[in-house]
Structure formats: C-alpha cells, structure tokens
Design a protein around this motif. Structure first.
Motif, PDB file in Angstrom:
ATOM      1  N   PRO A 127      65.054-102.688 -52.557  1.00  0.00           N
ATOM      2  CA  PRO A 127      65.809-103.436 -53.573  1.00  0.00           C
ATOM      3  C   PRO A 127      66.462-102.493 -54.576  1.00  0.00           C
ATOM      4  O   PRO A 127      65.931-101.437 -54.897  1.00  0.00           O
ATOM      5  CB  PRO A 127      64.738-104.306 -54.232  1.00  0.00           C
ATOM      6  CG  PRO A 127      63.466-103.543 -54.039  1.00  0.00           C
ATOM      7  CD  PRO A 127      63.606-102.842 -52.713  1.00  0.00           C
ATOM      8  N   HIS A 128      67.626-102.892 -55.047  1.00  0.00           N
ATOM      9  CA  HIS A 128      68.337-102.121 -56.078  1.00  0.00           C
ATOM     10  C   HIS A 128      68.554-103.028 -57.275  1.00  0.00           C
ATOM     11  O   HIS A 128      68.853-104.210 -57.125  1.00  0.00           O
ATOM     12  CB  HIS A 128      69.690-101.630 -55.559  1.00  0.00           C
ATOM     13  CG  HIS A 128      69.604-100.789 -54.328  1.00  0.00           C
ATOM     14  ND1 HIS A 128      69.204 -99.477 -54.354  1.00  0.00           N
ATOM     15  CD2 HIS A 128      69.851-101.087 -53.029  1.00  0.00           C
ATOM     16  CE1 HIS A 128      69.217 -98.999 -53.123  1.00  0.00           C
ATOM     17  NE2 HIS A 128      69.601 -99.943 -52.308  1.00  0.00           N
ATOM     18  N   ARG A 129      68.429-102.492 -58.442  1.00  0.00           N
ATOM     19  CA  ARG A 129      68.608-103.296 -59.648  1.00  0.00           C
ATOM     20  C   ARG A 129      70.003-103.064 -60.208  1.00  0.00           C
ATOM     21  O   ARG A 129      70.187-102.554 -61.311  1.00  0.00           O
ATOM     22  CB  ARG A 129      67.521-102.966 -60.666  1.00  0.00           C
ATOM     23  CG  ARG A 129      66.133-103.385 -60.183  1.00  0.00           C
ATOM     24  CD  ARG A 129      65.052-103.016 -61.166  1.00  0.00           C
ATOM     25  NE  ARG A 129      65.208-103.721 -62.441  1.00  0.00           N
ATOM     26  CZ  ARG A 129      64.398-103.531 -63.472  1.00  0.00           C
ATOM     27  NH1 ARG A 129      63.399-102.681 -63.394  1.00  0.00           N
ATOM     28  NH2 ARG A 129      64.591-104.207 -64.590  1.00  0.00           N
ATOM     29  N   GLU A 130      70.990-103.416 -59.413  1.00  0.00           N
ATOM     30  CA  GLU A 130      72.376-103.271 -59.846  1.00  0.00           C
ATOM     31  C   GLU A 130      73.222-104.378 -59.237  1.00  0.00           C
ATOM     32  O   GLU A 130      73.070-104.723 -58.063  1.00  0.00           O
ATOM     33  CB  GLU A 130      72.930-101.905 -59.452  1.00  0.00           C
ATOM     34  CG  GLU A 130      74.370-101.685 -59.921  1.00  0.00           C
ATOM     35  CD  GLU A 130      74.801-100.238 -59.840  1.00  0.00           C
ATOM     36  OE1 GLU A 130      74.453 -99.457 -60.745  1.00  0.00           O
ATOM     37  OE2 GLU A 130      75.482 -99.887 -58.853  1.00  0.00           O
ATOM     38  N   ILE A 131      74.109-104.942 -60.047  1.00  0.00           N
ATOM     39  CA  ILE A 131      75.091-105.929 -59.625  1.00  0.00           C
ATOM     40  C   ILE A 131      76.470-105.274 -59.750  1.00  0.00           C
ATOM     41  O   ILE A 131      76.774-104.665 -60.781  1.00  0.00           O
ATOM     42  CB  ILE A 131      75.060-107.189 -60.511  1.00  0.00           C
ATOM     43  CG1 ILE A 131      73.651-107.776 -60.578  1.00  0.00           C
ATOM     44  CG2 ILE A 131      76.074-108.208 -60.029  1.00  0.00           C
ATOM     45  CD1 ILE A 131      73.132-108.307 -59.287  1.00  0.00           C
ATOM     46  N   VAL A 132      77.295-105.383 -58.722  1.00  0.00           N
ATOM     47  CA  VAL A 132      78.642-104.806 -58.746  1.00  0.00           C
ATOM     48  C   VAL A 132      79.665-105.929 -58.816  1.00  0.00           C
ATOM     49  O   VAL A 132      79.586-106.909 -58.059  1.00  0.00           O
ATOM     50  CB  VAL A 132      78.891-103.932 -57.500  1.00  0.00           C
ATOM     51  CG1 VAL A 132      80.370-103.551 -57.407  1.00  0.00           C
ATOM     52  CG2 VAL A 132      78.030-102.685 -57.545  1.00  0.00           C
ATOM     53  N   VAL A 133      80.618-105.797 -59.726  1.00  0.00           N
ATOM     54  CA  VAL A 133      81.717-106.755 -59.842  1.00  0.00           C
ATOM     55  C   VAL A 133      83.025-106.024 -59.613  1.00  0.00           C
ATOM     56  O   VAL A 133      83.310-105.015 -60.274  1.00  0.00           O
ATOM     57  CB  VAL A 133      81.735-107.434 -61.227  1.00  0.00           C
ATOM     58  CG1 VAL A 133      82.881-108.433 -61.306  1.00  0.00           C
ATOM     59  CG2 VAL A 133      80.407-108.124 -61.515  1.00  0.00           C
ATOM     60  N   GLY A 134      83.815-106.525 -58.689  1.00  0.00           N
ATOM     61  CA  GLY A 134      85.142-105.961 -58.467  1.00  0.00           C
ATOM     62  C   GLY A 134      86.141-106.583 -59.434  1.00  0.00           C
ATOM     63  O   GLY A 134      86.228-107.809 -59.536  1.00  0.00           O
ATOM     64  N   ARG A 180      83.327-108.999 -44.987  1.00  0.00           N
ATOM     65  CA  ARG A 180      83.108-108.435 -43.649  1.00  0.00           C
ATOM     66  C   ARG A 180      82.406-107.073 -43.685  1.00  0.00           C
ATOM     67  O   ARG A 180      81.685-106.729 -42.740  1.00  0.00           O
ATOM     68  CB  ARG A 180      84.448-108.293 -42.909  1.00  0.00           C
ATOM     69  CG  ARG A 180      85.112-109.608 -42.566  1.00  0.00           C
ATOM     70  CD  ARG A 180      86.306-109.379 -41.655  1.00  0.00           C
ATOM     71  NE  ARG A 180      87.003-110.607 -41.353  1.00  0.00           N
ATOM     72  CZ  ARG A 180      86.623-111.506 -40.432  1.00  0.00           C
ATOM     73  NH1 ARG A 180      85.515-111.290 -39.746  1.00  0.00           N
ATOM     74  NH2 ARG A 180      87.332-112.605 -40.225  1.00  0.00           N
ATOM     75  N   ASN A 181      82.585-106.308 -44.746  1.00  0.00           N
ATOM     76  CA  ASN A 181      82.144-104.916 -44.733  1.00  0.00           C
ATOM     77  C   ASN A 181      80.996-104.568 -45.672  1.00  0.00           C
ATOM     78  O   ASN A 181      80.408-103.493 -45.539  1.00  0.00           O
ATOM     79  CB  ASN A 181      83.335-103.999 -45.048  1.00  0.00           C
ATOM     80  CG  ASN A 181      84.399-104.044 -43.981  1.00  0.00           C
ATOM     81  OD1 ASN A 181      84.215-103.550 -42.878  1.00  0.00           O
ATOM     82  ND2 ASN A 181      85.540-104.652 -44.296  1.00  0.00           N
ATOM     83  N   ALA A 182      80.686-105.433 -46.610  1.00  0.00           N
ATOM     84  CA  ALA A 182      79.629-105.109 -47.572  1.00  0.00           C
ATOM     85  C   ALA A 182      78.269-105.033 -46.891  1.00  0.00           C
ATOM     86  O   ALA A 182      78.011-105.717 -45.901  1.00  0.00           O
ATOM     87  CB  ALA A 182      79.599-106.138 -48.691  1.00  0.00           C
ATOM     88  N   ARG A 183      77.396-104.216 -47.449  1.00  0.00           N
ATOM     89  CA  ARG A 183      76.051-104.023 -46.901  1.00  0.00           C
ATOM     90  C   ARG A 183      75.013-104.866 -47.633  1.00  0.00           C
ATOM     91  O   ARG A 183      73.817-104.763 -47.359  1.00  0.00           O
ATOM     92  CB  ARG A 183      75.677-102.541 -47.006  1.00  0.00           C
ATOM     93  CG  ARG A 183      76.638-101.606 -46.274  1.00  0.00           C
ATOM     94  CD  ARG A 183      76.414-101.628 -44.780  1.00  0.00           C
ATOM     95  NE  ARG A 183      75.123-101.054 -44.458  1.00  0.00           N
ATOM     96  CZ  ARG A 183      74.894 -99.747 -44.323  1.00  0.00           C
ATOM     97  NH1 ARG A 183      75.889 -98.882 -44.489  1.00  0.00           N
ATOM     98  NH2 ARG A 183      73.693 -99.294 -44.005  1.00  0.00           N
ATOM     99  N   CYS A 184      75.441-105.671 -48.584  1.00  0.00           N
ATOM    100  CA  CYS A 184      74.533-106.512 -49.362  1.00  0.00           C
ATOM    101  C   CYS A 184      75.139-107.902 -49.473  1.00  0.00           C
ATOM    102  O   CYS A 184      76.186-108.186 -48.889  1.00  0.00           O
ATOM    103  CB  CYS A 184      74.295-105.894 -50.740  1.00  0.00           C
ATOM    104  SG  CYS A 184      75.780-105.907 -51.793  1.00  0.00           S
ATOM    105  N   ALA A 185      74.485-108.765 -50.221  1.00  0.00           N
ATOM    106  CA  ALA A 185      75.009-110.110 -50.452  1.00  0.00           C
ATOM    107  C   ALA A 185      76.322-110.026 -51.232  1.00  0.00           C
ATOM    108  O   ALA A 185      76.525-109.120 -52.038  1.00  0.00           O
ATOM    109  CB  ALA A 185      73.991-110.945 -51.222  1.00  0.00           C
ATOM    110  N   VAL A 186      77.214-110.997 -50.962  1.00  0.00           N
ATOM    111  CA  VAL A 186      78.510-111.063 -51.642  1.00  0.00           C
ATOM    112  C   VAL A 186      78.673-112.444 -52.249  1.00  0.00           C
ATOM    113  O   VAL A 186      78.483-113.458 -51.580  1.00  0.00           O
ATOM    114  CB  VAL A 186      79.666-110.786 -50.668  1.00  0.00           C
ATOM    115  CG1 VAL A 186      81.014-110.935 -51.385  1.00  0.00           C
ATOM    116  CG2 VAL A 186      79.539-109.408 -50.041  1.00  0.00           C
ATOM    117  N   ALA A 187      79.033-112.494 -53.530  1.00  0.00           N
ATOM    118  CA  ALA A 187      79.346-113.750 -54.192  1.00  0.00           C
ATOM    119  C   ALA A 187      80.859-113.833 -54.376  1.00  0.00           C
ATOM    120  O   ALA A 187      81.466-112.929 -54.951  1.00  0.00           O
ATOM    121  CB  ALA A 187      78.639-113.851 -55.550  1.00  0.00           C
ATOM    122  N   VAL A 188      81.456-114.911 -53.862  1.00  0.00           N
ATOM    123  CA  VAL A 188      82.881-115.145 -54.040  1.00  0.00           C
ATOM    124  C   VAL A 188      83.042-116.215 -55.107  1.00  0.00           C
ATOM    125  O   VAL A 188      82.521-117.325 -54.984  1.00  0.00           O
ATOM    126  CB  VAL A 188      83.537-115.603 -52.726  1.00  0.00           C
ATOM    127  CG1 VAL A 188      85.035-115.862 -52.940  1.00  0.00           C
ATOM    128  CG2 VAL A 188      83.352-114.552 -51.641  1.00  0.00           C
TER     129      VAL A 188
END
Length: 281
Positions: A145-152, A270-278
């Motif tokens: 687990p990683h404790r980071e959220i990424v927002v584009g 298609r390419n992310a290695r983790c969960a993706v929220a749209v």
C-alpha cells in the motif's frame, strides 16, 4: 460525509477487489454500501433456458455472487450498512441508472464474462464519464500500500471536481496528495526557440494557482506539485506505480460528446497500475 456507495459484483477477482475497496471507502465516508449484480439475458437465452428449472439459472448464479460479496464486506467492515440488488438488464444500463442515487460507483477493471453482471474491460469505459458521480475502476489489490493520491490537472477551472474528490480522499485516508500537471510543447514556426525555464516556471504557477484554494480548504492534507514536460497519460501511468489512487477529470459536453471519455482519461484507465477515479467536470 454521507451518501451511497454502489459497487458492481460479478464474482471475478477484480470485482472482489472492487467490493473490498468500496467497503473501505464506505466505512471512511460513513456511507451505506449497495452491492449490485446485473443479469443480462441475450435474445437467444429464452430458448436456452426454456425449462422451468433452468430458466432462472443466471438469477441463481447472481444471487450466489451477491451473497459471497456481502459476506466479504461483512467480514471486512462488520458495522457497515450493506444492501444487495439483483437487476435484469445490461450491466452498463444498470450501473448508469444506479449512479443517479450514488455518491460513488466502484467497478473492477475486468470481469469473467458470461450472462451474470459482467464487468468487462469495456463496461468501465462505458460507465466512467457518463455519470455525475465519480466512478472508481479497481485493479487487483496492490501488494504494497502507498499513502498517496495522485490527481491529474490541466490548469483550468475544470480541475476543481477532480481536486475536490482527490483532497477529500486524501483526508479520509490520511494520505499525501500529488497534483501532476504534465504538459507538452506545441508546434511552433521554425527558427523560434522556447525558453524552457520560462515555460516550466509558467506551468508551475498554473499548478500552484489551481491548488491554492484546495490547500486553504484542506490545510491538514500534505500535498505537492509535480510539473512535468511529458505526455499526460505517460506521466500519470508512471505516478500510478507509487500511489493508491489516480484521479482524472472527464469533460461531458453535450449529449454526443459525453458518450466518450477524453483521451487522457481513457489512456489512464488502460495503463494505470492502481485504481483510477474518473470525475465529471
């Protein structure tokens, strides 16, 4: 925070991961959880299941999937308010309809196929971006687990929906937020050179301006600007290796354009290695 979390279940490995994700998110949000399985009968199924004892085979299988998913949730979050629904219709239609009452829809990235609640790779693509609530597409559970959220972010007011969702998730998870602003140089007339330092500084200011109101609203959430000269999909896919969730915005403009995800959202899914929220902007 309250609302309703809806998760699609079909018995597949990724759907099970989605059920666990949804249970944890519902617990953090103090929201009820609804587990949904769709039974989709093709036109030729009427003859195939003509005998009374066979006609309800898909429904029976769907009920078993729901029972297993509910047991998974109750063992993981025993105090959660959980309900189940078995609905006969196309999974995409079912999930879009469910989204009208939902705070969040959670799906597995791939499914088993067949007649019962298929959450195939195409289903998330046809649900994400079509609803007014965020749609989270979950891959098999990460071993670390990683404790980071990424927002584009793209550097406009359209980022607000994604940033709002991302900051709230980071707060609930006690995680850091990384705002990735990836940009590429456009085509210019020959003989005209870019001042890369100047361009990079301008892009950094844009990212900081978009983050400013959210930093003020969520002072307890640690965050960082990640400004890159890179393809946005590649930058976000790279960032996904070291985070638990990528958040991207989706522009819905009009009846026809809202039928399709943007190229960045689709590429990240298609390419992310983790969960993706749209998140619809």
């Amino acid at each position: 925070m309250s609302g309703l979390i809806v998760v699609g279940a079909d018995g597949s490995t990724t759907a099970t991961a989605a059920v666990k994700w949804a249970a944890d998110d519902a617990f953090r949000m103090r929201a009820p959880l609804r587990i949904v399985t769709a039974v989709h009968r093709r036109p030729d199924d009427a003859s195939r299941f003509a005998a009374p004892d066979l006609h309800d085979a898909p429904a029976k299988a769907g009920g078993e999937i729901l029972a297993e998913a509910e047991a998974t949730v109750r063992s993981r979050q025993p105090d959660l308010d959980v309900t189940t629904q078995l609905i006969e219709d196309n999974p995409v239609v079912v999930l879009r309809e469910q989204a009208k009452d939902a705070t969040e829809i959670v799906l597995g990235s791939r499914g088993l196929g067949g007649h019962v609640g298929t959450v195939l790779g195409s289903v998330p693509l046809h649900v994400a971006g079509h609803t007014h609530c965020p749609v989270v597409v979950v891959r098999p559970e990460q071993s670390v687990p990683h404790r980071e959220i990424v927002v584009g972010i793209e550097g406009s007011e359209a980022d607000d929906a994604a940033l709002g969702y991302g900051f709230e998730e980071a707060r609930l998870r006690d995680s850091r937020l990384r705002a990735v602003h990836a940009w590429q140089l456009g085509v210019r007339a020959s003989g005209i050179a870019y001042d890369m330092n100047e361009v990079r500084a301008a892009r950094t200011r844009v990212a900081a301006d978009r983050l400013a109101p959210w930093r003020e609203r969520y002072p307890e959430v640690p965050n960082v600007e990640d400004v890159r000269c890179a393809d946005p999909v590649e930058a976000l896919a790279d960032a996904s290796i070291h985070c638990n969730l990528i958040v991207v915005g989706s522009h819905g403009r009009g009846a026809i354009r809202s039928m399709l995800l943007g190229s960045v959202s689709r590429g990240v899914l298609r390419n992310a290695r983790c969960a993706v929220a749209v998140v619809r902007t």
